[in-house]
Design an enzyme around this catalytic site. Structure first.
Site, PDB file in Angstrom:
ATOM      1  N   CYS A 157     -64.894   1.644 -37.828  1.00 52.55           N
ATOM      2  CA  CYS A 157     -65.661   1.214 -39.002  1.00 52.55           C
ATOM      3  C   CYS A 157     -67.125   1.638 -38.874  1.00 52.55           C
ATOM      4  O   CYS A 157     -67.669   1.720 -37.770  1.00 52.55           O
ATOM      5  CB  CYS A 157     -65.606  -0.301 -39.148  1.00 52.55           C
ATOM      6  SG  CYS A 157     -63.946  -0.923 -39.376  1.00 52.55           S
ATOM      7  N   LYS A 160     -58.453  -0.437 -30.968  1.00 56.13           N
ATOM      8  CA  LYS A 160     -57.927   0.808 -31.515  1.00 56.13           C
ATOM      9  C   LYS A 160     -59.002   1.883 -31.478  1.00 56.13           C
ATOM     10  O   LYS A 160     -60.069   1.722 -32.073  1.00 56.13           O
ATOM     11  CB  LYS A 160     -57.432   0.596 -32.950  1.00 56.13           C
ATOM     12  CG  LYS A 160     -56.661   1.779 -33.517  1.00 56.13           C
ATOM     13  CD  LYS A 160     -56.001   1.399 -34.835  1.00 56.13           C
ATOM     14  CE  LYS A 160     -55.075   2.494 -35.332  1.00 56.13           C
ATOM     15  NZ  LYS A 160     -54.368   2.093 -36.580  1.00 56.13           N
ATOM     16  N   GLY A 191     -49.854  11.399 -39.680  1.00 56.69           N
ATOM     17  CA  GLY A 191     -48.564  12.053 -39.834  1.00 56.69           C
ATOM     18  C   GLY A 191     -48.279  13.029 -38.711  1.00 56.69           C
ATOM     19  O   GLY A 191     -49.068  13.183 -37.774  1.00 56.69           O
ATOM     20  N   THR A 231     -47.374   6.534 -40.629  1.00 53.76           N
ATOM     21  CA  THR A 231     -47.069   7.279 -41.850  1.00 53.76           C
ATOM     22  C   THR A 231     -45.573   7.362 -42.142  1.00 53.76           C
ATOM     23  O   THR A 231     -45.149   7.317 -43.299  1.00 53.76           O
ATOM     24  CB  THR A 231     -47.658   8.697 -41.740  1.00 53.76           C
ATOM     25  OG1 THR A 231     -49.078   8.592 -41.572  1.00 53.76           O
ATOM     26  CG2 THR A 231     -47.377   9.516 -42.978  1.00 53.76           C
TER      27      THR A 231
END
Length: 292
Positions: free
Chosen positions: A120, A155, A207, A256
């Site tokens: 962030c 994360k 992905g 994804t």
């Protein structure tokens, strides 16, 4: 925190779990990381905020959510009986925001862990993400660790020069685990209109396209820290997941691919079991970090 199997769903791709309840047995998933939650409600970015790419997608949703108080009063009562680990992804614009949000979630009995999204923007540093410097990451983890007594997962952003440095900083400030990778910064351009596709220009790439990058970073981080590593980034099959475990991940998250196959997490867990059986292993722990 113990998992019934090493496969979790990644934040932002599985809603609060409820949205998938008619499509998959939620109790068969090792853990569900619910969508990003912030101290105050956020509207997110204007549309368009998703774009398909070769072997993946871009998104700039912008952490749209109704805030932690709404989560506690309206969402938690609906999900607390789901028989798996429920993990809340926490975001903020300052260490204090993160800590206050985490403190509210700590009160919820059936939430055993949070995952800090340190990708962030830091409003006090001109919008630079907390997770791109060891000092920024440490400031958030330190503040949350003081406020939050349960399992703390951090994360990590891949948009850095040395992700192992960030991982070690998180570990030093009390993180119980790190998860990686978050999305890679990317862009799409429409040649016909000669304009950028996403409303804010750039977005996070996820992905299958990101898997080789994610696999390398998980391998590096697993050898740089002593805490467990959760691997994610482009996993679309049991073979992909096994590769992350061999690289050193203790568990994996699938993101994804949930949009393509809502039951992928359960299928991957079953596929890992089959891999272990076929190769004579008795436990997932037998293959963690065992790449040659």
């Amino acid at each position: 925190m113990r998992l019934k199997n090493p496969v979790m769903t990644a934040s932002g791709t599985f809603g609060y779990g409820l949205e998938f309840a008619d499509l998959v047995n939620l109790a068969d998933i090792g853990g569900i990381v619910v969508k990003g939650t912030t101290l105050h409600a956020r509207e997110g970015n204007p549309a368009p905020r998703m774009a398909e790419t070769a072997s993946g997608m871009l998104n700039c949703v912008g952490l749209q959510n109704k805030g932690v108080d709404y989560f506690c009063s309206h969402i938690y009562p609906q999900i607390h009986d789901i028989d798996t680990n429920l993990i809340v992804n926490v975001s903020g614009s300052s260490p204090e925001d993160y800590a206050q949000c985490a403190l509210r979630i700590a009160e919820l009995e059936r939430i055993p862990a949070i995952e800090l999204n340190i990708s962030c923007p830091n409003v006090k540093q001109g919008g630079m993400a907390f997770g791109v410097t060891a000092q920024g990451a440490a400031s958030v983890v330190r503040a949350v660790r003081e406020a939050y007594p349960k399992t703390l997962i951090v994360k990590l952003s891949p948009n850095v020069t040395d992700i192992t440095e960030i991982a070690r900083a998180a570990e030093a400030e009390g993180a119980d685990s790190v998860s990686l990778i978050n999305t890679l910064l990317g862009m799409a351009i429409d040649a016909r209109t000669r304009k950028r596709v996403l409303s804010i220009g750039t977005g996070g790439l996820s992905g299958p396209a990101v898997k080789p990058v994610a696999l390398r970073m998980v391998y590096d981080v697993a050898r740089a820290v002593k805490i467990p590593v959760i691997g994610l980034g482009g996993i679309s099959s049991a073979t992909d997941a096994v590769e992350f475990l061999l690289a050193g991940a203790t568990a994996v998250q699938i993101g994804t691919m949930n949009f393509i196959d809502p039951a992928i997490s359960v299928k991957v867990a079953a596929g890992i079991d089959e891999y272990l059986r076929q190769n004579g292993f008795s436990s997932v722990s037998d293959i963690i970090g065992e790449v040659g």
